[in-house]
Design a protein around this motif. Structure first.
Motif, PDB file in Angstrom:
ATOM      1  N   ILE A  86       7.285 121.386  80.147  1.00 52.19           N
ATOM      2  CA  ILE A  86       7.000 121.279  81.310  1.00 52.19           C
ATOM      3  C   ILE A  86       8.292 120.541  82.292  1.00 52.19           C
ATOM      4  CG2 ILE A  86       4.640 121.473  81.476  1.00 52.19           C
ATOM      5  CD1 ILE A  86       4.349 118.536  81.193  1.00 52.19           C
ATOM      6  N   ALA A 128       8.470 115.937  78.612  1.00 50.54           N
ATOM      7  CA  ALA A 128       8.618 116.628  79.932  1.00 50.54           C
ATOM      8  C   ALA A 128      10.368 116.553  80.526  1.00 50.54           C
ATOM      9  CB  ALA A 128       7.690 116.189  81.234  1.00 50.54           C
ATOM     10  N   HIS A 185       4.320 121.982  92.362  1.00 53.00           N
ATOM     11  CA  HIS A 185       3.725 122.197  90.886  1.00 53.00           C
ATOM     12  C   HIS A 185       4.595 122.103  89.992  1.00 53.00           C
ATOM     13  CE1 HIS A 185       0.649 124.306  93.350  1.00 53.00           C
ATOM     14  NE2 HIS A 185      -0.104 123.847  92.522  1.00 53.00           N
ATOM     15  N   TRP A 186       4.294 121.501  88.628  1.00 50.69           N
ATOM     16  CA  TRP A 186       4.996 121.350  87.711  1.00 50.69           C
ATOM     17  C   TRP A 186       5.321 122.918  87.014  1.00 50.69           C
ATOM     18  CZ3 TRP A 186       7.150 117.251  84.471  1.00 50.69           C
ATOM     19  CH2 TRP A 186       6.982 115.816  84.861  1.00 50.69           C
ATOM     20  N   VAL A 207       5.828 125.585  83.688  1.00 53.11           N
ATOM     21  CA  VAL A 207       5.576 125.602  82.294  1.00 53.11           C
ATOM     22  C   VAL A 207       6.489 126.566  81.589  1.00 53.11           C
ATOM     23  CG1 VAL A 207       3.755 127.206  82.771  1.00 53.11           C
ATOM     24  CG2 VAL A 207       3.706 125.952  80.567  1.00 53.11           C
ATOM     25  N   LEU A 234       1.473 116.480  77.820  1.00 48.03           N
ATOM     26  CA  LEU A 234       0.698 117.786  78.100  1.00 48.03           C
ATOM     27  C   LEU A 234      -0.519 118.053  77.240  1.00 48.03           C
ATOM     28  CD1 LEU A 234       0.848 120.497  79.725  1.00 48.03           C
ATOM     29  CD2 LEU A 234       2.285 121.312  77.895  1.00 48.03           C
ATOM     30  N   ASN A 272      -2.507 124.164  80.300  1.00 47.78           N
ATOM     31  CA  ASN A 272      -1.729 124.984  81.351  1.00 47.78           C
ATOM     32  C   ASN A 272      -2.810 125.893  81.515  1.00 47.78           C
ATOM     33  OD1 ASN A 272       0.969 124.063  79.691  1.00 47.78           O
ATOM     34  ND2 ASN A 272       1.030 123.692  82.048  1.00 47.78           N
ATOM     35  N   TRP A 330       0.803 128.324  87.785  1.00 49.70           N
ATOM     36  CA  TRP A 330       0.254 127.662  86.580  1.00 49.70           C
ATOM     37  C   TRP A 330       0.240 126.198  86.703  1.00 49.70           C
ATOM     38  CZ3 TRP A 330      -0.899 129.516  81.667  1.00 49.70           C
ATOM     39  CH2 TRP A 330      -0.864 131.029  81.741  1.00 49.70           C
ATOM     40  N   THR A 336      -1.030 122.196  85.520  1.00 54.25           N
ATOM     41  CA  THR A 336      -0.697 121.291  84.476  1.00 54.25           C
ATOM     42  C   THR A 336      -1.632 120.194  84.350  1.00 54.25           C
ATOM     43  OG1 THR A 336       1.823 122.011  84.348  1.00 54.25           O
ATOM     44  CG2 THR A 336       1.013 119.574  83.448  1.00 54.25           C
ATOM     45  N   PHE A 367      -0.811 118.005  90.104  1.00 54.25           N
ATOM     46  CA  PHE A 367      -1.402 117.932  88.776  1.00 54.25           C
ATOM     47  C   PHE A 367      -2.760 117.416  88.559  1.00 54.25           C
ATOM     48  CE2 PHE A 367       1.237 114.636  89.272  1.00 54.25           C
ATOM     49  CZ  PHE A 367       0.667 113.457  88.613  1.00 54.25           C
TER      50      PHE A 367
END
Length: 260
Positions: free
Chosen positions: A16, A59, A80-81, A83, A148, A151, A209, A211, A254
């Motif tokens: 991520i 990450a 957003h993070w 993936v 993590l 996801n 997506w 996280t 997140f």
């Protein structure tokens, strides 16, 4: 302790990263939140920062300026993070992406000796990456506080997504009896391992997506997020974990969750 010591099987979320405009502020926030330490990557001439837990990468932070402006404008889904999904053949998986109706924002390319990656947008507009690890495996700690855990794709148009991902990664789809009223399906690798899911959401919401980071104490993590300059929703208990949504100082959202 959940150490990853080899490349994850194809189809597994493996890395991520977050695009940030202020690296100092980002490292201050996430260091306070998760106890991470940080290291500028030598392979990218210091333009990429690794987030470390007990000295192991979990990450990455990618300066916005490190991208070509045209690619950044086309690819970035703000808030957003990102993936990356593991593949043992990045070029072949990229071809499967195109055949299934996706697009390539960044074609397969080597990142020094670290690995080979690509950036993809699926048919419903959600971005993700492909990663074929070499020296850089991906997240080397998962499924424990500060790392993590999961996801999931949320989209107002789940049908095309449920066709696309099995075509690219050979996933199978499986319903969720624990959420009978939700428009949710599990994604499973060919070996049956659950890697995430696809959730249908109301029209007007973006396809992304999401996280989820594991934490030891959701309420304490929420308090740290607010103290460090972020915002957070109220924690709530679910079937799986006590969860909360957090937004960092840049507007990236997140989830965090403490499992029973």
């Amino acid at each position: 302790m959940s150490y990853v010591t080899g490349n994850q099987p194809t189809g597994t979320p493996t890395w991520i990263e977050l695009d940030v405009s202020d690296m100092a502020r980002a490292t201050a926030f996430y260091g306070a939140l998760f106890g991470w330490e940080f290291e500028a990557g030598a392979a990218t001439a210091g333009r990429y920062t690794l987030c470390l837990l007990r000295g192991r990468p979990v990450a990455g932070l990618r300066p916005v300026a490190a991208r070509e402006p045209a690619a950044a404008k086309e690819a970035a889904v703000p808030g957003h993070w990102r993936v990356y999904i593991a593949t043992d053949d990045c070029d072949n998986t990229a071809k499967r992406v195109l055949a299934a109706g996706g697009t390539l924002v960044e074609s397969p390319h080597d990142i020094g000796n670290q690995g080979r990656g690509a950036l993809v947008v699926d048919p419903v507009g959600a971005e993700f990456g492909l990663w074929q690890g070499r020296e850089r495996l991906g997240c080397e700690i998962v499924n424990e506080p500060g790392s993590l855990v999961r996801n999931d794709l949320t989209t107002p148009d789940p049908g095309p997504a449920r066709a696309f991902y099995p075509a690219v990664f050979d996933y199978t789809l499986d319903g969720n009896d624990d959420l009978p009223d939700a428009d949710f399906t599990f994604l499973r690798r060919p070996d049956g391992h659950e890697i995430g899911g696809i959730m249908g959401v109301p029209q007007g919401q973006p396809s992304v997506w999401g996280t989820l980071f594991e934490v030891a104490d959701t309420d304490a993590t929420v308090a740290r997020a607010v103290e460090a300059g972020g915002t957070a929703g109220a924690p709530s208990d679910t079937f799986y974990a006590r969860m909360a949504e957090i937004t960092d100082p840049f507007g990236n959202s997140f989830q965090v969750g403490a499992r029973p």
